[in-house]
Design a protein around this motif. Sequence first.
Motif, mmCIF file in Angstrom:
data_model
loop_
_atom_site.group_PDB
_atom_site.id
_atom_site.type_symbol
_atom_site.label_atom_id
_atom_site.label_comp_id
_atom_site.label_asym_id
_atom_site.label_seq_id
_atom_site.Cartn_x
_atom_site.Cartn_y
_atom_site.Cartn_z
ATOM 1 N N ASP A 5 30.274 52.020 36.132
ATOM 2 C CA ASP A 5 30.198 50.785 36.770
ATOM 3 C C ASP A 5 29.143 49.928 36.583
ATOM 4 O OD1 ASP A 5 31.286 48.811 38.456
ATOM 5 O OD2 ASP A 5 31.341 49.854 40.242
ATOM 6 N N VAL A 6 28.999 48.979 35.624
ATOM 7 C CA VAL A 6 28.024 48.198 35.381
ATOM 8 C C VAL A 6 28.246 46.724 35.560
ATOM 9 C CG1 VAL A 6 26.254 49.978 34.195
ATOM 10 C CG2 VAL A 6 27.870 48.284 32.887
ATOM 11 N N TYR A 7 29.374 46.223 35.691
ATOM 12 C CA TYR A 7 29.766 44.944 35.515
ATOM 13 C C TYR A 7 30.495 44.584 37.067
ATOM 14 C CZ TYR A 7 29.200 45.258 30.534
ATOM 15 O OH TYR A 7 28.953 45.417 29.149
ATOM 16 N N PRO A 8 30.100 43.427 37.887
ATOM 17 C CA PRO A 8 30.855 43.087 38.754
ATOM 18 C C PRO A 8 32.186 42.306 38.384
ATOM 19 C CG PRO A 8 29.014 41.479 38.208
ATOM 20 C CD PRO A 8 28.928 42.533 37.290
ATOM 21 N N LEU A 9 33.232 42.621 38.746
ATOM 22 C CA LEU A 9 34.473 42.220 38.366
ATOM 23 C C LEU A 9 35.220 41.200 38.940
ATOM 24 C CD1 LEU A 9 35.912 45.573 36.889
ATOM 25 C CD2 LEU A 9 34.574 43.721 35.570
ATOM 26 N N PHE A 10 35.621 40.315 38.515
ATOM 27 C CA PHE A 10 37.013 39.326 39.109
ATOM 28 C C PHE A 10 38.171 40.194 39.183
ATOM 29 C CE2 PHE A 10 34.372 35.969 36.965
ATOM 30 C CZ PHE A 10 33.879 35.347 38.151
ATOM 31 N N ASN A 11 38.729 40.020 40.333
ATOM 32 C CA ASN A 11 40.116 40.643 40.603
ATOM 33 C C ASN A 11 41.139 39.977 39.930
ATOM 34 O OD1 ASN A 11 41.779 42.588 41.553
ATOM 35 N ND2 ASN A 11 42.154 41.569 43.346
ATOM 36 N N ILE A 12 41.035 40.046 38.551
ATOM 37 C CA ILE A 12 41.939 39.365 37.422
ATOM 38 C C ILE A 12 42.174 40.225 36.407
ATOM 39 C CG2 ILE A 12 42.319 37.218 36.099
ATOM 40 C CD1 ILE A 12 40.634 35.729 38.023
ATOM 41 N N THR A 13 43.313 40.202 35.907
ATOM 42 C CA THR A 13 43.784 41.004 34.756
ATOM 43 C C THR A 13 44.332 40.196 33.632
ATOM 44 O OG1 THR A 13 44.160 43.090 35.973
ATOM 45 C CG2 THR A 13 44.800 43.016 33.949
ATOM 46 N N LEU A 334 37.803 28.737 40.691
ATOM 47 C CA LEU A 334 38.619 30.053 40.022
ATOM 48 C C LEU A 334 39.774 30.466 40.935
ATOM 49 C CD1 LEU A 334 39.028 32.191 37.834
ATOM 50 C CD2 LEU A 334 37.481 33.639 39.475
ATOM 51 N N GLU A 335 39.630 30.681 42.135
ATOM 52 C CA GLU A 335 40.846 31.099 43.088
ATOM 53 C C GLU A 335 41.759 29.891 43.374
ATOM 54 O OE1 GLU A 335 39.025 32.942 46.289
ATOM 55 O OE2 GLU A 335 38.003 34.416 45.261
ATOM 56 N N GLU A 336 41.333 28.622 43.629
ATOM 57 C CA GLU A 336 42.185 27.682 43.929
ATOM 58 C C GLU A 336 42.682 26.748 42.839
ATOM 59 O OE1 GLU A 336 40.566 25.497 47.483
ATOM 60 O OE2 GLU A 336 39.890 27.311 48.411
ATOM 61 N N GLU A 337 41.718 26.593 41.810
ATOM 62 C CA GLU A 337 42.160 25.675 40.854
ATOM 63 C C GLU A 337 42.529 26.203 39.714
ATOM 64 O OE1 GLU A 337 42.529 22.618 41.666
ATOM 65 O OE2 GLU A 337 41.457 22.507 43.468
ATOM 66 N N PHE A 340 38.096 28.958 35.097
ATOM 67 C CA PHE A 340 36.960 29.788 34.681
ATOM 68 C C PHE A 340 35.778 28.977 34.318
ATOM 69 C CE2 PHE A 340 39.839 33.571 34.391
ATOM 70 C CZ PHE A 340 38.874 34.456 34.748
ATOM 71 N N THR A 341 34.430 29.521 35.029
ATOM 72 C CA THR A 341 33.393 28.958 34.641
ATOM 73 C C THR A 341 32.272 30.072 34.808
ATOM 74 O OG1 THR A 341 32.730 28.246 37.092
ATOM 75 C CG2 THR A 341 33.766 26.699 35.665
ATOM 76 N N GLY A 342 31.235 29.732 33.992
ATOM 77 C CA GLY A 342 30.135 30.842 33.962
ATOM 78 C C GLY A 342 28.888 30.648 35.060
ATOM 79 N N VAL A 343 28.002 31.303 34.917
ATOM 80 C CA VAL A 343 26.822 31.031 35.683
ATOM 81 C C VAL A 343 25.659 31.382 35.095
ATOM 82 C CG1 VAL A 343 27.128 33.509 36.576
ATOM 83 C CG2 VAL A 343 26.076 31.681 38.192
ATOM 84 N N ALA A 344 24.384 31.093 35.634
ATOM 85 C CA ALA A 344 23.102 31.333 35.059
ATOM 86 C C ALA A 344 22.202 31.494 36.266
ATOM 87 C CB ALA A 344 22.527 30.312 34.239
ATOM 88 N N GLY A 345 21.630 32.308 36.664
ATOM 89 C CA GLY A 345 21.059 32.437 38.205
ATOM 90 C C GLY A 345 21.758 32.375 39.165
#
Length: 380
Positions: A5-13, A334-337, A340-345
Amino acid sequence: MKLFDVYPLFNITPVKAEGAYMWDSEGNKYLDLYGGHAVISVGHSHPHYVQKITNQLNQIGFYSNSVIIPQQQELADKLGELSGVDDYQLFLCNSGAEANENAIKLASFATGRKKIISFAKGFHGRTSAAVAITDNPKIVAPVNETENAIILPLNDIEQVVQQLKNQDVAAVIIEGIQGIGGIRVPEPAFLEELERQCKEYGSLLILDEVQSGYGRSGKFFAFQHTNIKPDLITTAKGMGNGFPIGGLLIQPELKPWYGMLGTTFGGNYLACAAGIAVLEIMEQEKLIENAAKVGDYLMKKLAGYKQIKEVRGHGLIIGLEFDAPIKAIRQKLLEEEKIFTGVAGTNIIRLLPPLCLTMDQAEYFISKFDNVLNELYAEA
Protein backbone atom coordinates in the motif's frame (compact mmCIF):
# COMPACT_ATOMS: atom_id res chain seq x y z
CA MET A 1 -1.89 -11.65 -0.96
CA LYS A 2 -2.30 -7.98 -0.01
CA LEU A 3 -1.16 -5.14 -2.23
CA PHE A 4 1.85 -3.16 -1.00
CA ASP A 5 0.00 0.00 0.00
CA VAL A 6 2.03 2.96 -1.28
CA TYR A 7 -0.65 4.96 -3.14
CA PRO A 8 -3.44 7.12 -1.66
CA LEU A 9 -6.49 6.10 -3.70
CA PHE A 10 -9.65 7.89 -4.80
CA ASN A 11 -12.70 5.73 -4.10
CA ILE A 12 -13.33 5.37 -7.86
CA THR A 13 -13.06 2.32 -10.13
CA PRO A 14 -12.80 3.36 -13.80
CA VAL A 15 -14.21 0.72 -16.15
CA LYS A 16 -14.43 2.52 -19.50
CA ALA A 17 -12.86 5.53 -21.21
CA GLU A 18 -13.13 7.36 -24.51
CA GLY A 19 -11.44 10.56 -25.67
CA ALA A 20 -11.23 12.88 -22.68
CA TYR A 21 -13.91 11.03 -20.69
CA MET A 22 -13.95 8.15 -18.20
CA TRP A 23 -16.79 6.16 -16.63
CA ASP A 24 -16.63 4.42 -13.26
CA SER A 25 -18.24 1.21 -12.03
CA GLU A 26 -21.22 3.21 -10.74
CA GLY A 27 -21.93 4.67 -14.18
CA ASN A 28 -20.59 8.17 -13.42
CA LYS A 29 -18.99 10.06 -16.31
CA TYR A 30 -15.85 12.13 -15.64
CA LEU A 31 -13.97 14.73 -17.66
CA ASP A 32 -10.32 13.70 -17.45
CA LEU A 33 -8.07 16.75 -17.10
CA TYR A 34 -5.18 14.75 -15.66
CA GLY A 35 -4.67 12.04 -18.27
CA GLY A 36 -3.26 9.55 -15.77
CA HIS A 37 -0.14 11.63 -14.97
CA ALA A 38 0.03 13.15 -18.52
CA VAL A 39 0.14 9.69 -20.10
CA ILE A 40 -3.03 9.89 -22.20
CA SER A 41 -1.93 11.94 -25.19
CA VAL A 42 -4.25 11.07 -28.10
CA GLY A 43 -7.26 10.25 -25.92
CA HIS A 44 -8.60 7.13 -24.26
CA SER A 45 -9.44 4.12 -26.46
CA HIS A 46 -8.82 5.86 -29.78
CA PRO A 47 -10.01 3.37 -32.45
CA HIS A 48 -6.85 3.65 -34.58
CA TYR A 49 -4.68 3.08 -31.50
CA VAL A 50 -6.73 0.05 -30.42
CA GLN A 51 -6.70 -1.42 -33.93
CA LYS A 52 -2.96 -0.93 -34.40
CA ILE A 53 -2.12 -2.81 -31.20
CA THR A 54 -4.71 -5.52 -31.90
CA ASN A 55 -3.38 -6.11 -35.41
CA GLN A 56 0.17 -6.37 -34.09
CA LEU A 57 -0.83 -8.80 -31.35
CA ASN A 58 -2.49 -11.01 -33.95
CA GLN A 59 0.87 -11.23 -35.77
CA ILE A 60 3.58 -11.29 -33.09
CA GLY A 61 3.58 -9.69 -29.67
CA PHE A 62 7.13 -10.12 -28.43
CA TYR A 63 10.62 -11.21 -29.22
CA SER A 64 13.92 -9.96 -27.82
CA ASN A 65 16.24 -7.33 -29.24
CA SER A 66 18.45 -10.10 -30.61
CA VAL A 67 16.47 -9.93 -33.88
CA ILE A 68 15.49 -7.22 -36.35
CA ILE A 69 12.22 -5.58 -35.33
CA PRO A 70 11.24 -3.35 -38.29
CA GLN A 71 8.67 -1.46 -36.22
CA GLN A 72 11.51 0.09 -34.20
CA GLN A 73 12.89 1.84 -37.28
CA GLU A 74 9.38 2.83 -38.38
CA LEU A 75 8.81 4.44 -35.00
CA ALA A 76 12.21 6.18 -35.10
CA ASP A 77 11.53 7.58 -38.58
CA LYS A 78 8.08 8.85 -37.63
CA LEU A 79 9.32 10.34 -34.36
CA GLY A 80 12.18 12.12 -36.12
CA GLU A 81 9.83 13.50 -38.76
CA LEU A 82 7.23 14.89 -36.33
CA SER A 83 9.63 16.12 -33.66
CA GLY A 84 12.04 17.89 -35.99
CA VAL A 85 15.09 16.11 -34.54
CA ASP A 86 15.45 13.46 -37.24
CA ASP A 87 19.26 13.50 -37.08
CA TYR A 88 19.20 12.02 -33.54
CA GLN A 89 19.52 8.31 -32.70
CA LEU A 90 16.78 6.51 -30.74
CA PHE A 91 17.19 4.03 -27.89
CA LEU A 92 13.89 2.47 -26.86
CA CYS A 93 13.10 1.47 -23.28
CA ASN A 94 10.04 1.14 -21.03
CA SER A 95 9.61 4.28 -18.90
CA GLY A 96 10.73 7.81 -18.22
CA ALA A 97 12.88 6.77 -15.27
CA GLU A 98 14.64 4.21 -17.45
CA ALA A 99 15.16 6.80 -20.20
CA ASN A 100 16.75 9.19 -17.71
CA GLU A 101 18.84 6.41 -16.14
CA ASN A 102 20.27 5.54 -19.55
CA ALA A 103 20.84 9.20 -20.43
CA ILE A 104 22.88 9.67 -17.26
CA LYS A 105 24.86 6.49 -17.93
CA LEU A 106 25.53 7.46 -21.54
CA ALA A 107 26.68 10.95 -20.52
CA SER A 108 29.11 9.42 -18.04
CA PHE A 109 30.41 6.99 -20.66
CA ALA A 110 30.87 9.81 -23.20
CA THR A 111 32.64 12.25 -20.88
CA GLY A 112 34.41 9.93 -18.45
CA ARG A 113 32.97 12.05 -15.64
CA LYS A 114 30.74 11.23 -12.64
CA LYS A 115 28.86 14.32 -11.47
CA ILE A 116 25.33 15.25 -12.58
CA ILE A 117 23.69 18.64 -12.05
CA SER A 118 19.91 18.81 -11.64
CA PHE A 119 17.57 21.47 -10.27
CA ALA A 120 15.45 22.27 -7.23
CA LYS A 121 11.90 20.84 -7.35
CA GLY A 122 12.92 18.60 -10.28
CA PHE A 123 11.75 15.01 -10.66
CA HIS A 124 13.48 12.47 -12.89
CA GLY A 125 12.22 9.05 -11.77
CA ARG A 126 12.61 6.35 -9.14
CA THR A 127 15.48 4.23 -10.46
CA SER A 128 18.87 4.52 -8.78
CA ALA A 129 20.62 7.42 -10.54
CA ALA A 130 17.36 9.13 -11.50
CA VAL A 131 16.11 9.25 -7.92
CA ALA A 132 19.49 10.45 -6.67
CA ILE A 133 19.17 13.61 -8.78
CA THR A 134 15.49 14.13 -7.91
CA ASP A 135 14.87 16.91 -5.40
CA ASN A 136 12.78 14.90 -2.93
CA PRO A 137 14.70 13.42 0.02
CA LYS A 138 11.66 11.31 1.00
CA ILE A 139 12.16 8.99 -1.98
CA VAL A 140 15.96 8.78 -1.85
CA ALA A 141 16.96 5.59 -0.02
CA PRO A 142 20.40 5.40 1.65
CA VAL A 143 21.68 3.28 -1.24
CA ASN A 144 20.79 6.10 -3.67
CA GLU A 145 22.69 8.81 -1.84
CA THR A 146 25.75 10.00 -3.74
CA GLU A 147 28.13 12.94 -3.74
CA ASN A 148 27.90 12.90 -7.54
CA ALA A 149 24.41 14.46 -7.49
CA ILE A 150 24.42 18.26 -7.39
CA ILE A 151 21.02 19.99 -7.06
CA LEU A 152 21.01 23.73 -7.80
CA PRO A 153 18.37 26.50 -7.91
CA LEU A 154 16.43 26.70 -11.18
CA ASN A 155 17.33 29.66 -13.45
CA ASP A 156 20.55 30.50 -11.55
CA ILE A 157 23.20 30.23 -14.25
CA GLU A 158 26.01 31.55 -12.04
CA GLN A 159 25.79 28.59 -9.65
CA VAL A 160 25.74 26.19 -12.59
CA VAL A 161 28.85 27.76 -14.11
CA GLN A 162 30.70 27.53 -10.79
CA GLN A 163 30.17 23.76 -10.84
CA LEU A 164 30.89 23.34 -14.55
CA LYS A 165 34.25 25.09 -14.16
CA ASN A 166 35.51 22.11 -12.16
CA GLN A 167 35.23 20.07 -15.40
CA ASP A 168 34.00 17.00 -13.55
CA VAL A 169 30.31 17.30 -14.54
CA ALA A 170 29.15 14.65 -16.99
CA ALA A 171 25.77 16.25 -17.64
CA VAL A 172 23.20 18.79 -16.63
CA ILE A 173 19.63 17.42 -16.64
CA ILE A 174 16.61 19.69 -16.68
CA GLU A 175 12.90 19.21 -17.35
CA GLY A 176 11.48 21.08 -20.35
CA ILE A 177 8.78 22.15 -17.88
CA GLN A 178 8.90 20.94 -14.29
CA GLY A 179 5.86 18.72 -13.69
CA ILE A 180 5.73 17.47 -10.09
CA GLY A 181 7.67 20.62 -9.18
CA GLY A 182 4.58 22.70 -9.97
CA ILE A 183 4.63 23.39 -13.74
CA ARG A 184 7.64 25.67 -13.49
CA VAL A 185 8.98 26.80 -16.88
CA PRO A 186 12.73 27.40 -17.17
CA GLU A 187 13.49 30.89 -18.42
CA PRO A 188 14.38 30.78 -22.15
CA ALA A 189 17.53 32.87 -21.58
CA PHE A 190 18.60 30.45 -18.84
CA LEU A 191 18.17 27.41 -21.11
CA GLU A 192 20.08 29.06 -23.93
CA GLU A 193 22.96 30.07 -21.66
CA LEU A 194 22.91 26.62 -20.06
CA GLU A 195 23.45 25.03 -23.46
CA ARG A 196 26.32 27.41 -24.21
CA GLN A 197 28.05 26.80 -20.87
CA CYS A 198 27.71 23.02 -21.15
CA LYS A 199 29.47 23.15 -24.51
CA GLU A 200 32.14 25.47 -23.07
CA TYR A 201 33.04 23.04 -20.27
CA GLY A 202 32.49 19.72 -22.03
CA SER A 203 29.34 18.64 -20.16
CA LEU A 204 26.29 17.18 -21.91
CA LEU A 205 22.84 18.75 -21.70
CA ILE A 206 19.95 16.35 -21.04
CA LEU A 207 16.38 17.58 -21.58
CA ASP A 208 13.92 15.53 -19.57
CA GLU A 209 10.76 15.75 -21.69
CA VAL A 210 9.05 12.77 -20.06
CA GLN A 211 6.05 14.83 -18.94
CA SER A 212 6.42 18.02 -20.98
CA GLY A 213 7.09 16.38 -24.34
CA TYR A 214 5.06 14.73 -27.06
CA GLY A 215 3.07 17.81 -28.04
CA ARG A 216 1.80 18.65 -24.58
CA SER A 217 3.32 22.14 -24.51
CA GLY A 218 2.07 23.11 -27.97
CA LYS A 219 5.48 22.19 -29.43
CA PHE A 220 6.64 18.61 -29.87
CA PHE A 221 9.17 19.13 -27.07
CA ALA A 222 8.91 21.96 -24.55
CA PHE A 223 12.53 23.01 -25.11
CA GLN A 224 11.49 23.93 -28.67
CA HIS A 225 9.97 27.11 -27.26
CA THR A 226 13.65 28.20 -27.24
CA ASN A 227 16.48 27.84 -29.78
CA ILE A 228 18.55 25.15 -28.06
CA LYS A 229 19.56 21.69 -29.25
CA PRO A 230 20.22 19.29 -26.34
CA ASP A 231 22.71 16.43 -26.47
CA LEU A 232 20.14 13.98 -25.07
CA ILE A 233 16.34 14.08 -24.88
CA THR A 234 14.27 11.70 -22.77
CA THR A 235 10.62 10.91 -23.36
CA ALA A 236 7.90 8.51 -22.19
CA LYS A 237 4.37 9.11 -20.76
CA GLY A 238 2.44 10.39 -23.82
CA MET A 239 4.66 8.33 -26.13
CA GLY A 240 2.52 5.22 -25.71
CA ASN A 241 -0.84 6.68 -24.61
CA GLY A 242 -0.89 4.19 -21.75
CA PHE A 243 1.25 1.41 -23.19
CA PRO A 244 4.62 1.35 -21.35
CA ILE A 245 7.30 2.81 -23.61
CA GLY A 246 10.15 5.27 -23.21
CA GLY A 247 12.81 6.68 -25.45
CA LEU A 248 16.22 8.30 -25.33
CA LEU A 249 17.08 10.57 -28.27
CA ILE A 250 20.84 10.86 -28.73
CA GLN A 251 22.69 13.46 -30.80
CA PRO A 252 24.63 11.98 -33.74
CA GLU A 253 28.14 12.68 -32.42
CA LEU A 254 27.66 10.19 -29.58
CA LYS A 255 28.59 6.73 -30.86
CA PRO A 256 27.41 3.46 -29.27
CA TRP A 257 29.16 0.16 -28.74
CA TYR A 258 27.54 -3.23 -28.26
CA GLY A 259 26.46 -3.72 -24.67
CA MET A 260 26.65 -0.03 -23.73
CA LEU A 261 22.87 0.09 -23.13
CA GLY A 262 20.36 -2.72 -23.03
CA THR A 263 16.77 -3.70 -22.30
CA THR A 264 14.63 -6.83 -22.37
CA PHE A 265 11.23 -5.33 -23.10
CA GLY A 266 12.19 -1.99 -24.65
CA GLY A 267 11.15 -1.56 -28.28
CA ASN A 268 8.97 -4.67 -28.35
CA TYR A 269 6.41 -5.13 -31.14
CA LEU A 270 3.39 -4.01 -29.13
CA ALA A 271 5.11 -0.98 -27.64
CA CYS A 272 6.23 0.13 -31.10
CA ALA A 273 2.73 -0.40 -32.51
CA ALA A 274 1.36 1.83 -29.75
CA GLY A 275 4.06 4.43 -30.35
CA ILE A 276 3.51 4.52 -34.10
CA ALA A 277 -0.26 4.81 -33.65
CA VAL A 278 0.19 7.76 -31.28
CA LEU A 279 2.33 9.64 -33.81
CA GLU A 280 -0.05 8.88 -36.66
CA ILE A 281 -3.03 10.18 -34.68
CA MET A 282 -1.13 13.26 -33.51
CA GLU A 283 -0.28 14.10 -37.11
CA GLN A 284 -3.66 13.31 -38.67
CA GLU A 285 -5.69 15.11 -36.01
CA LYS A 286 -3.23 18.00 -35.53
CA LEU A 287 -3.16 17.44 -31.79
CA ILE A 288 -0.05 19.55 -31.15
CA GLU A 289 -1.76 22.53 -32.73
CA ASN A 290 -4.89 21.72 -30.72
CA ALA A 291 -2.90 21.62 -27.47
CA ALA A 292 -1.49 25.06 -28.24
CA LYS A 293 -4.90 26.54 -29.09
CA VAL A 294 -6.98 25.03 -26.28
CA GLY A 295 -4.18 25.51 -23.76
CA ASP A 296 -3.82 29.18 -24.68
CA TYR A 297 -7.58 29.64 -24.18
CA LEU A 298 -7.51 27.92 -20.80
CA MET A 299 -4.51 29.87 -19.52
CA LYS A 300 -6.03 33.21 -20.53
CA LYS A 301 -9.35 32.38 -18.87
CA LEU A 302 -7.71 31.04 -15.70
CA ALA A 303 -5.42 34.07 -15.41
CA GLY A 304 -8.52 36.17 -14.80
CA TYR A 305 -9.32 34.53 -11.44
CA LYS A 306 -8.25 36.67 -8.48
CA GLN A 307 -8.21 33.56 -6.27
CA ILE A 308 -5.29 32.13 -8.30
CA LYS A 309 -1.86 33.41 -7.36
CA GLU A 310 -0.18 32.37 -10.63
CA VAL A 311 -0.95 30.45 -13.82
CA ARG A 312 2.08 28.72 -15.39
CA GLY A 313 2.82 26.46 -18.32
CA HIS A 314 2.47 26.09 -22.08
CA GLY A 315 -0.23 24.32 -24.07
CA LEU A 316 -1.95 21.59 -22.06
CA ILE A 317 0.56 21.43 -19.22
CA ILE A 318 -0.84 24.02 -16.84
CA GLY A 319 -0.21 24.80 -13.17
CA LEU A 320 -2.56 26.86 -11.00
CA GLU A 321 -0.90 28.07 -7.82
CA PHE A 322 -3.08 29.20 -4.90
CA ASP A 323 -2.09 30.89 -1.64
CA ALA A 324 -3.73 28.08 0.36
CA PRO A 325 -4.11 24.29 0.06
CA ILE A 326 -6.29 23.21 -2.86
CA LYS A 327 -7.54 19.90 -1.49
CA ALA A 328 -11.13 21.15 -1.14
CA ILE A 329 -11.14 22.56 -4.69
CA ARG A 330 -9.98 19.29 -6.22
CA GLN A 331 -12.37 17.31 -4.04
CA LYS A 332 -15.38 19.35 -5.15
CA LEU A 333 -14.31 19.18 -8.79
CA LEU A 334 -14.03 15.41 -8.57
CA GLU A 335 -16.94 14.45 -6.34
CA GLU A 336 -19.52 17.06 -7.36
CA GLU A 337 -18.53 18.12 -10.88
CA LYS A 338 -16.95 14.81 -11.94
CA ILE A 339 -13.72 16.39 -13.20
CA PHE A 340 -10.29 14.83 -12.62
CA THR A 341 -7.36 17.19 -11.92
CA GLY A 342 -3.83 16.68 -10.64
CA VAL A 343 -1.79 18.24 -7.87
CA ALA A 344 1.75 19.38 -7.13
CA GLY A 345 2.56 19.88 -3.47
CA THR A 346 -0.37 21.26 -1.48
CA ASN A 347 -1.15 24.53 -3.27
CA ILE A 348 -0.90 23.77 -7.00
CA ILE A 349 -3.45 22.17 -9.32
CA ARG A 350 -1.98 20.46 -12.39
CA LEU A 351 -3.98 20.22 -15.61
CA LEU A 352 -2.63 17.56 -17.99
CA PRO A 353 -5.60 16.54 -20.16
CA PRO A 354 -5.48 14.47 -23.34
CA LEU A 355 -4.28 16.57 -26.28
CA CYS A 356 -7.64 16.00 -27.97
CA LEU A 357 -9.41 18.19 -25.39
CA THR A 358 -11.94 20.34 -27.27
CA MET A 359 -12.83 24.00 -26.79
CA ASP A 360 -16.30 22.93 -25.63
CA GLN A 361 -14.76 20.68 -22.97
CA ALA A 362 -12.42 23.50 -21.91
CA GLU A 363 -15.37 25.87 -21.59
CA TYR A 364 -17.29 23.26 -19.60
CA PHE A 365 -14.37 22.97 -17.17
CA ILE A 366 -14.16 26.74 -16.76
CA SER A 367 -17.87 26.96 -15.94
CA LYS A 368 -17.62 24.19 -13.32
CA PHE A 369 -14.36 25.57 -11.93
CA ASP A 370 -16.05 28.94 -11.61
CA ASN A 371 -18.90 27.38 -9.63
CA VAL A 372 -16.50 25.60 -7.27
CA LEU A 373 -14.37 28.69 -6.59
CA ASN A 374 -17.38 30.91 -6.03
CA GLU A 375 -18.86 28.39 -3.60
CA LEU A 376 -15.67 27.77 -1.63
CA TYR A 377 -14.51 31.36 -1.45
CA ALA A 378 -18.02 32.53 -0.57
CA GLU A 379 -17.95 30.08 2.34
CA ALA A 380 -14.59 31.46 3.42
